[in-house]
Scaffold this motif. Structure first.
Motif, short mmCIF file in Angstrom:
data_model
loop_
_atom_site.label_atom_id
_atom_site.label_comp_id
_atom_site.label_asym_id
_atom_site.label_seq_id
_atom_site.Cartn_x
_atom_site.Cartn_y
_atom_site.Cartn_z
N LEU A 290 6.91 -1.73 10.07
CA LEU A 290 6.32 -1.22 11.31
C LEU A 290 5.38 -0.06 11.02
N ILE A 291 5.77 0.82 10.10
CA ILE A 291 4.91 1.94 9.72
C ILE A 291 3.64 1.44 9.06
N SER A 292 3.78 0.44 8.19
CA SER A 292 2.61 -0.14 7.51
C SER A 292 1.64 -0.73 8.51
N ALA A 293 2.16 -1.42 9.53
CA ALA A 293 1.29 -2.00 10.55
C ALA A 293 0.54 -0.92 11.31
N MET A 294 1.23 0.17 11.66
CA MET A 294 0.58 1.25 12.39
C MET A 294 -0.51 1.91 11.56
N ILE A 295 -0.24 2.14 10.28
CA ILE A 295 -1.25 2.77 9.41
C ILE A 295 -2.46 1.86 9.27
N GLY A 296 -2.20 0.56 9.06
CA GLY A 296 -3.30 -0.38 8.91
C GLY A 296 -4.19 -0.43 10.14
N ILE A 297 -3.57 -0.48 11.33
CA ILE A 297 -4.35 -0.50 12.57
C ILE A 297 -5.14 0.79 12.73
N ALA A 298 -4.53 1.93 12.33
CA ALA A 298 -5.23 3.21 12.44
C ALA A 298 -6.45 3.29 11.53
N LEU A 299 -6.47 2.50 10.45
CA LEU A 299 -7.60 2.52 9.52
C LEU A 299 -8.77 1.64 9.98
N VAL A 300 -8.54 0.78 10.98
CA VAL A 300 -9.61 -0.13 11.42
C VAL A 300 -10.84 0.64 11.93
N PRO A 301 -10.68 1.70 12.77
CA PRO A 301 -11.87 2.46 13.16
C PRO A 301 -12.60 3.07 11.96
N ALA A 302 -11.86 3.48 10.92
CA ALA A 302 -12.50 4.05 9.73
C ALA A 302 -13.37 3.01 9.03
N VAL A 303 -12.94 1.76 9.06
CA VAL A 303 -13.76 0.69 8.48
C VAL A 303 -15.10 0.60 9.20
N GLY A 304 -15.06 0.66 10.53
CA GLY A 304 -16.30 0.58 11.30
C GLY A 304 -17.21 1.78 11.11
N LEU A 305 -16.62 2.96 10.93
CA LEU A 305 -17.41 4.20 10.84
C LEU A 305 -17.90 4.49 9.42
N SER A 306 -17.34 3.81 8.43
CA SER A 306 -17.69 4.11 7.04
C SER A 306 -19.14 3.73 6.73
N SER A 307 -19.83 4.64 6.05
CA SER A 307 -21.20 4.36 5.58
C SER A 307 -21.24 4.24 4.06
N SER A 308 -20.07 4.29 3.43
CA SER A 308 -19.97 4.20 1.97
C SER A 308 -19.40 2.84 1.59
N TRP A 309 -20.10 2.13 0.71
CA TRP A 309 -19.64 0.82 0.27
C TRP A 309 -18.29 0.93 -0.45
N HIS A 310 -18.16 1.89 -1.34
CA HIS A 310 -16.92 2.03 -2.10
C HIS A 310 -15.74 2.39 -1.21
N ALA A 317 -9.00 -3.02 1.22
CA ALA A 317 -7.80 -3.23 0.40
C ALA A 317 -6.56 -2.71 1.13
N CYS A 318 -6.70 -1.56 1.80
CA CYS A 318 -5.57 -1.01 2.57
C CYS A 318 -5.19 -1.93 3.72
N LEU A 319 -6.18 -2.52 4.38
CA LEU A 319 -5.88 -3.46 5.46
C LEU A 319 -5.15 -4.68 4.91
N GLY A 320 -5.58 -5.16 3.73
CA GLY A 320 -4.90 -6.29 3.11
C GLY A 320 -3.44 -5.96 2.81
N PHE A 321 -3.20 -4.75 2.33
CA PHE A 321 -1.82 -4.31 2.05
C PHE A 321 -1.00 -4.29 3.33
N ALA A 322 -1.54 -3.68 4.38
CA ALA A 322 -0.80 -3.54 5.63
C ALA A 322 -0.50 -4.90 6.25
N ALA A 323 -1.50 -5.78 6.25
CA ALA A 323 -1.31 -7.10 6.86
C ALA A 323 -0.23 -7.89 6.14
N THR A 324 -0.22 -7.85 4.82
CA THR A 324 0.74 -8.64 4.06
C THR A 324 2.13 -8.03 4.11
N MET A 325 2.24 -6.72 3.97
CA MET A 325 3.55 -6.08 4.06
C MET A 325 4.22 -6.39 5.40
#
Length: 396
Positions: A290-310, A317-325
């Protein structure tokens, strides 16, 4: 690591053969997404293609689940894998003959989705019946590692093939990847069901019994709810990666392969972590999931706002971890005490919610990205999803 399942001959054959089919599947997914983007440069169309591929599971998945509880699961697996092989060949032929426009791509994606809606309850019923009941948790962890290893290698191979050899060779190799698994299936002897009630019940009554079992079992009901939330937001985001790879960062097919492989790397790490963590307690949802799901969802806005490819690669990769866990934990919570007689029906409902939510997330995020931009779309959906998930976590 819980390796109990690999002591069983049939499961070893299944696991090795499935490596090829899963790589073909992930190569196919990244290739179809790239073709959709290449044809239209529309985030909405990329999301629509993902929706068309997933939608059949919402409509036909539960009915196939009833069928799986009534017929020989090995025969069903052979039928679905041969069908996927033939459709992959048809996809290659349409491209080679220059017939693969947006309409044809949507039709073929839908047909692949219909077969996948049958194969999902097949694979979730077959693998646990290749071992004793005491090793079912090991089966789920090891198949998750296998799936996510392919999720790491398949997109990278697919992106590399598209970038250096072209779409045609990539599609042909994807089709050929199904053959080793078809051969492996012919050697399997799964455990017979302990009861045969599902074989004599009226079809719709059998479906209702499966639905009632889900609603009357709290851990299954809660697992399916959590699956729907994280699939809509996290997996929906992962389905529109072509928009990020090429639309935002102009990295082309190779960039799409890298992003998808980054998600696979995170997913593989989650599968390994799940395999070495203590076993789940039957009847409970694990708090780390449950904690992993919450962290993963919280990172989704950061994906949209990121201007750095790396940074974006890392976040995916973090979203992949959260989704699978979360996904593996929810599947384990459902499967660990599930009767073989109900496995096809119950797991088809779980898959229906998971894939249906991912389909809805993909098309809604794609349309919002076209209308508002990638950053606002991911920010609003991620923020609302986090609030909802936080409320659920506090209640449970």
């Amino acid at each position: 690591m819980n390796l109990a399942a690999v002591t069983y001959r049939d499961f070893r054959i299944y696991l090795i053969g499935n490596v090829f089919a899963l790589n073909g599947l992930w190569m196919q997914r990244v290739t179809i997404s790239w073709i959709a983007w290449d044809l239209t440069a529309s985030a909405g169309f990329v999301g629509f293609i993902a929706f068309v591929n997933f939608a059949p599971t919402m409509l036909t998945g539960p009915f196939f689940g009833v069928l799986i509880d009534r017929i020989r699961v090995q025969r069903a697996a052979m039928i679905t894998q041969v069908s996927l092989f033939l459709l992959a060949l048809l996809l290659f032929a349409c491209f080679a003959l220059d017939l693969l426009g947006p309409a044809v791509l949507a039709i073929l994606s839908g047909l692949l989705g219909v077969v996948a809606s049958a194969h999902n309850p097949v694979r979730m019923s077959l693998a646990p019946r290749l071992v004793d009941r005491t090793a079912v948790a090991s089966v789920i962890s090891l198949t998750a590692i296998n799936f996510n290893l392919a999720r790491l290698t398949g997109p990278a191979i697919g992106g590399w093939l598209i970038a250096f050899w072209g779409i045609g060779p990539s599609l042909l190799i994807q089709a050929l990847c199904y053959l080793p698994f078809i051969l492996a299936l012919s050697f399997l002897r799964p455990r017979e069901r302990t009861r045969s009630a599902a074989e004599v019940e009226p079809f719709l009554q059998a479906l209702v019994i499966g639905i009632r079992h889900v609603l009357d079992t709290p851990v299954i009901r809660r697992s399916i709810l959590v699956t729907g939330i994280f699939a809509f937001i996290i997996r929906g985001t992962l389905e529109i990666l072509p928009v990020l790879a090429d639309g935002v960062f102009d990295k082309g097919a190779a960039g799409l392969g890298l992003l998808t492989s980054a998600a696979g790397l995170g997913a593989r790490a989650a599968g390994m972590a799940k395999a070495v963590l203590p076993g789940q307690t039957p009847g409970q949802l694990p708090r780390p999931a449950l904690i992993s799901a919450m962290i993963g969802i919280a990172l989704v806005p950061a994906v949209g706002l990121s201007s750095s490819w790396h940074l974006s690669v890392f976040l995916i990769a973090c979203l992949g971890f959260a989704a699978t866990m979360t996904g593996v934990s929810m599947q384990t919570a459902i499967q660990i005490d599930l009767d073989d007689d109900l496995r096809g029906r119950v797991m088809s409902l779980w898959v229906m919610v998971g894939i249906g939510s991912a389909a809805g997330g993909a098309i809604i995020l794609g349309v919002l990205a076209d209308l508002l931009g990638v950053a606002p779309a991911l920010s609003w959906v991620g923020a609302l999803g986090f609030l909802f998930m936080a409320g659920f976590g506090l209640r449970n």
